[in-house]
Write an enzyme that holds these catalytic residues in place. Structure first.
Site, PDB file in Angstrom:
ATOM      1  N   ASP A   1       0.050  -7.744   1.299  1.00  0.00           N
ATOM      2  CA  ASP A   1       0.476  -6.346   1.400  1.00  0.00           C
ATOM      3  C   ASP A   1       2.004  -6.252   1.501  1.00  0.00           C
ATOM      4  OD1 ASP A   1       0.473  -3.620   1.635  1.00  0.00           O
ATOM      5  OD2 ASP A   1      -0.411  -3.559   3.655  1.00  0.00           O
TER       6      ASP A   1
ATOM      7  N   HIS B   1       0.825  -1.221   0.000  1.00  0.00           N
ATOM      8  CA  HIS B   1       0.000   0.000   0.000  1.00  0.00           C
ATOM      9  C   HIS B   1       0.855   1.265   0.000  1.00  0.00           C
ATOM     10  CE1 HIS B   1       0.261  -0.313   4.545  1.00  0.00           C
ATOM     11  NE2 HIS B   1       0.439   0.975   4.380  1.00  0.00           N
TER      12      HIS B   1
ATOM     13  N   SER C   1       4.072   2.037   8.338  1.00  0.00           N
ATOM     14  CA  SER C   1       3.792   1.035   7.308  1.00  0.00           C
ATOM     15  C   SER C   1       5.067   0.565   6.627  1.00  0.00           C
ATOM     16  CB  SER C   1       2.872   1.615   6.237  1.00  0.00           C
ATOM     17  OG  SER C   1       1.559   1.722   6.704  1.00  0.00           O
TER      18      SER C   1
END
Length: 259
Positions: free
Chosen positions: A109, A64, A209
């Site tokens: 992801d 992402h 992230s």
């Protein structure tokens, strides 16, 4: 509601605030020396993400984070604002998100970033090679997370210093139960829940992230998403698990790119 663990300019969960990525900052963590985590990688453009240098020329992060194109990566960064550190800034050659990444459900992801040149091994920069197989961690396992993301839910913006925290693996069935995520989204076998041990609320947050989940010094996961607020016991951070299948994809992708 859930939140990706990174920052986008003028957006937070639904609207992430101040340049982070779809992700997190470290909650209840402590400042660390880059010598202890020399493989940490800082990715910054419209988004802020972390990453792990897994070879001299490859960085592993979250898919992402591909919402932004990172022109370069920074290695050996302890304090972002410091002028006298020994960081290496290297241009990127390619961003390769997992081909079966499903953003709506956070499956696969993962993303690889190839650098235009190899990183130089120093006291503050080194890579963390992946193992051939990784066992899914048992509930109660103590792991380490790190990043430059938010350190609390109220203050926006990245942490100037690299932060780390200890998190505890939570049973996947428990993480899918009514008191936790209630299967919204569904926590698959390709994900790891890790957060509070019942006594603390250590967590990743927006801006973290793509950073590592390290258990016993082994890279087991990549920071993916979490609850609307960070550091909430029943909304722990969720990490993409580096299963045998994912390790095979990583190795094949790196090898194919070298041909």
């Amino acid at each position: 509601m859930f939140c990706l663990r990174g920052f986008v300019v003028s957006v937070s969960c639904v609207v992430l605030i101040v340049q982070s990525s779809h992700g997190s900052e470290i909650i209840n963590g402590k400042e660390v020396d880059t010598n202890s985590l020399p493989f940490m990688t800082l990715l910054m453009n419209r988004q802020l993400c972390g990453g792990t240098l897994i070879s001299p020329q490859w960085v592993l992060t979250a898919a992402h984070c591909a919402n932004a194109t990172f022109k370069n990566v920074s290695l050996g960064v302890r304090s972002y604002s410091a002028k006298d550190d020994s960081r290496q800034v290297i241009q990127t050659e390619r961003q390769i998100p997992h081909p079966w990444y499903e953003p709506d459900v956070h499956v696969n992801d993962l993303m690889l970033i190839k650098l235009k040149k190899k990183a130089k091994k120093t006291k503050t920069v080194n890579w963390l090679p992946l193992g051939k197989t990784i066992k899914y961690p048992a509930a109660g396992t103590n792991c380490l997370v790190a990043g430059w993301g938010k350190t609390n839910n109220k203050r926006g913006g990245m942490s100037d210093a690299l932060m780390s925290a200890n998190v505890t693996v939570i049973d996947r069935k428990k993480c899918n139960s009514n008191g936790f995520y209630n299967k919204r989204p569904f926590i698959t076998t390709g994900m790891i829940c890790a957060g509070s041990n019942g006594k603390n609320v250590a967590d990743t947050c927006q801006g973290d992230s793509g950073g590592p989940l390290l258990c016993n010094g082994v890279l087991l996961g990549v920071t993916s998403f979490g609850g609307k607020d960070c550091g909430v016991a029943n909304q722990p951070g969720v990490y993409a698990f580096l299963s045998e299948k994912q390790l095979t994809w990583i190795q094949k992708t790196m090898k194919k790119s070298e041909i």
